[in-house]
Design a protein around this motif. Structure first.
Motif, PDB file in Angstrom:
ATOM      1  N   TYR A 396       0.870  -1.119   0.004  1.00 19.96           N
ATOM      2  CA  TYR A 396      -0.097  -0.034   0.002  1.00 19.96           C
ATOM      3  C   TYR A 396       0.769   1.139  -0.221  1.00 19.96           C
ATOM      4  O   TYR A 396       0.576   2.177  -0.741  1.00 19.96           O
ATOM      5  CB  TYR A 396      -0.822   0.059   1.145  1.00 19.96           C
ATOM      6  N   VAL A 397       1.972   1.310   0.912  1.00 19.84           N
ATOM      7  CA  VAL A 397       3.018   2.260   0.882  1.00 19.84           C
ATOM      8  C   VAL A 397       3.651   2.567  -0.515  1.00 19.84           C
ATOM      9  O   VAL A 397       3.710   3.837  -0.843  1.00 19.84           O
ATOM     10  CB  VAL A 397       4.053   2.116   2.156  1.00 19.84           C
ATOM     11  N   CYS A 398       3.734   1.576  -1.220  1.00 20.17           N
ATOM     12  CA  CYS A 398       4.451   1.829  -2.555  1.00 20.17           C
ATOM     13  C   CYS A 398       3.415   2.244  -3.313  1.00 20.17           C
ATOM     14  O   CYS A 398       4.189   2.665  -4.477  1.00 20.17           O
ATOM     15  CB  CYS A 398       4.992   0.225  -2.722  1.00 20.17           C
ATOM     16  N   ARG A 399       2.267   2.323  -3.043  1.00 18.60           N
ATOM     17  CA  ARG A 399       1.406   3.252  -3.973  1.00 18.60           C
ATOM     18  C   ARG A 399       1.948   4.463  -4.255  1.00 18.60           C
ATOM     19  O   ARG A 399       1.515   5.361  -5.451  1.00 18.60           O
ATOM     20  CB  ARG A 399       0.202   3.144  -3.747  1.00 18.60           C
ATOM     21  N   GLY A 400       2.485   5.175  -3.119  1.00 19.51           N
ATOM     22  CA  GLY A 400       2.753   6.658  -3.124  1.00 19.51           C
ATOM     23  C   GLY A 400       3.988   7.046  -2.777  1.00 19.51           C
ATOM     24  O   GLY A 400       4.370   8.164  -3.063  1.00 19.51           O
ATOM     25  N   TYR A 401       4.704   6.197  -2.197  1.00 18.52           N
ATOM     26  CA  TYR A 401       6.022   6.623  -1.785  1.00 18.52           C
ATOM     27  C   TYR A 401       7.018   5.809  -2.528  1.00 18.52           C
ATOM     28  O   TYR A 401       7.042   4.455  -2.351  1.00 18.52           O
ATOM     29  CB  TYR A 401       6.349   6.225  -0.368  1.00 18.52           C
ATOM     30  N   GLU A 402       8.110   6.494  -3.374  1.00 18.95           N
ATOM     31  CA  GLU A 402       9.002   5.626  -4.135  1.00 18.95           C
ATOM     32  C   GLU A 402       9.844   4.880  -3.503  1.00 18.95           C
ATOM     33  O   GLU A 402      10.260   3.505  -4.048  1.00 18.95           O
ATOM     34  CB  GLU A 402       9.788   6.871  -5.137  1.00 18.95           C
ATOM     35  N   ASP A 403      10.589   5.074  -2.571  1.00 19.59           N
ATOM     36  CA  ASP A 403      11.284   4.218  -1.670  1.00 19.59           C
ATOM     37  C   ASP A 403      11.545   4.699  -0.476  1.00 19.59           C
ATOM     38  O   ASP A 403      12.622   5.677  -0.134  1.00 19.59           O
ATOM     39  CB  ASP A 403      12.823   4.282  -2.502  1.00 19.59           C
ATOM     40  N   ILE A 404      10.738   4.377   0.461  1.00 17.30           N
ATOM     41  CA  ILE A 404      10.648   4.837   1.868  1.00 17.30           C
ATOM     42  C   ILE A 404      11.948   4.636   2.559  1.00 17.30           C
ATOM     43  O   ILE A 404      12.308   5.266   3.409  1.00 17.30           O
ATOM     44  CB  ILE A 404       9.494   4.721   2.192  1.00 17.30           C
ATOM     45  N   ASN A 405      12.191   3.365   2.022  1.00 17.96           N
ATOM     46  CA  ASN A 405      13.804   2.948   2.760  1.00 17.96           C
ATOM     47  C   ASN A 405      14.978   3.669   2.486  1.00 17.96           C
ATOM     48  O   ASN A 405      15.571   4.331   3.483  1.00 17.96           O
ATOM     49  CB  ASN A 405      14.139   1.661   2.131  1.00 17.96           C
TER      50      ASN A 405
END
Ligand code: UD1
Length: 443
Positions: A396-405
């Protein structure tokens, strides 16, 4: 290790400087708009997120070609000929619905599956359909598909009962190629509307008044390709700013248009942060525990964005007192409450109200992202929590955050256990040989 999980060992202090990725909610309608012109479009600073990947699948399915060169996205719409949107991506995200206006505008007929997106409420599309009907479209509802036709699209006065972002985008997209003048009354004023209008203007559209509740459009016969820089994502920026508040951190976020942040800097100051900001950057430092906010209501721009409500809630659960949030935009935006409670937060919610009794000592736990923004809020909470947190549902997070890591790494977060990036690799491989080839059309 499951690639849909992220492990974070807290507490950690956020500190550093970061260039913020391109905006999801600006890029998606801009991609839908490319359908309206014939040619080769170049979008710079485009976010490589799964929602953009899904939108590209749909464009390619319709006959477009798309390639990445780094963060530059090239979309060739010259071979577009399919008005039926199928593709796996269609049911996955809400912004598929903006293809209604653009495909109708270019091809005068459209078929799309009912749009998906995060499970944050009912998310009807009545305002979209009513607006498009006023421009001459007729819709037929089939079991899983919405079929639209418009022999002629004509200008009209469209009154939106609520300043819906998506409905404003759809009417705007259909009106730019309609015959005559359209006036949208009660239009959304979000920065993403302003960006879409500027992009359409670069394509040759005639639009006035974006960023105000009344937008006027004079239809033109043809639109051409354009080159554009996608603005940075105000919600991604806001997420990290709340992360800095919760971890008594210090961050400088670059390439963030201050004008897009609305009342966010004021809210951060109210919570006790030191805030400095210029046209395109913001610096935030927190030296002590967050202060509570007696009452905050989410509202259309320039009010506090619903997309940052979960990150704010996470931050307020560590504040020195009681806060109260009213969610006025989406009715199911409190799904994160149960997960924050697992981490020790003291939150009571009923219908659209949440009472947050701050001062919680957050502790690591196994939690689940149930939608995009709530998932990002859990990650911020994990930074402030004592011990290890496992966040599941990272897709879900990858829907909007490119590479949060990678973002967290740049913001000084070191002790992560999960090192894997979770976002899918692009299916639209970089092809260095693709050039505009049509320079006079690229303004
Ligand atoms: C967009 C954003 C989303 C953000 C939201 C509000 C994208 C891809 N998504 O979503 O991240 O949270 O704006 O800022 O840009 N409504 C109706 N009928 C309609 C349309 C909307 O009743 O036809 C209601 C919705 O149920 C909701 C409210 O209006 O309660 C706001 O929705 P809207 O502004 O349309 O949000 P989206 O465009 O879906």
């Amino acid at each position: 290790m499951d690639r849909n999980e992220l492990y974070i060992k807290g507490p950690q202090r956020m500190q550093g400087e970061l260039l913020i990725q391109g905006s999801k909610n600006a890029a998606l309608p801009i991609l839908a708009a490319t359908i309206l012109g014939e040619g080769i479009f170049i979008l710079h600073h485009c976010p490589k997120i799964s929602d953009v990947e899904h939108m590209l699948e749909l464009l390619v399915d319709a006959g477009c070609r798309a390639y990445w060169e780094g963060h530059m996205l090239i979309v060739d719409t010259r071979e577009l000929r399919n008005y039926r949107v199928k593709g796996d991506g269609a049911g996955k995200m809400r912004s598929t619905v903006t293809l209604l206006g653009s495909i109708l505008g270019r091809m005068h007929q459209v078929e799309i599956p009912y749009p998906g997106g995060c499970t944050i409420g009912k998310r009807p599309i009545d305002l979209h359909l009513r607006g498009l009907e006023q421009l001459g479209a007729v819709f037929e509802h089939q079991e899983h598909t919405l079929v639209g036709k418009a022999a002629i699209l004509h200008g009209a006065s469209v009154y939106l009962d609520f300043p819906s972002v998506g409905a404003t985008e759809n009417v705007l997209l259909a009106a730019v190629l309609a015959e005559g003048s359209t006036v949208i009354h009660g239009a959304a004023m979000e920065p993403e509307i302003v960006e879409l209008a500027s992009f359409l203007r670069k394509m040759g559209a005639k639009i006035l008044g974006e960023g105000t509740p009344v937008i006027s459009i004079e239809g033109v016969k043809r639109l051409h390709a354009a080159e554009y820089i996608v603005p940075s994502d105000r919600i991604v920026a806001g997420t990290y700013l709340f992360g800095a508040l919760m971890t008594r951190g210090e961050v400088r976020l670059l390439h963030v248009p201050l004008a897009h942040l609305g009342n966010l800097p004021g809210v951060l100051e109210q919570m006790g942060a030191v805030v400095e900001a210029k046209e395109d950057w913001i610096y935030v430092r927190m030296d002590h525990q967050c202060r509570p906010i007696p009452y905050l209501v989410t509202a259309p721009f320039p009010g506090f964005p619903t997309d940052l409500q979960s990150a704010l809630m996470a931050a307020l659960s560590t504040a020195s007192g009681i806060s109260f949030i009213e969610e006025k935009i989406f009715e199911a935006r409190f799904q994160v409450v149960e997960e924050l409670q697992k981490m020790g937060a003291s939150i009571t919610s009923e219908e659209s109200f949440a009472l947050i009794d701050g001062d919680a000592r957050l502790r690591g736990a196994k939690v689940e992202a149930k939608e995009l923004r709530g998932g990002a809020a859990l990650i911020m909470a994990a930074l402030a929590a004592e011990g290890e947190t496992c966040i599941q549902g990272m897709e879900y997070v990858c829907r909007g955050y490119e590479d949060i890591n990678e973002d967290l790494k740049k913001l000084g977060i070191k002790k992560r256990c999960g090192e894997q990036g979770c976002c899918p690799k692009t299916a639209f491989t970089e092809e260095t040989h693709v050039r505009t080839g049509n320079n006079e059309e690229v303004s």
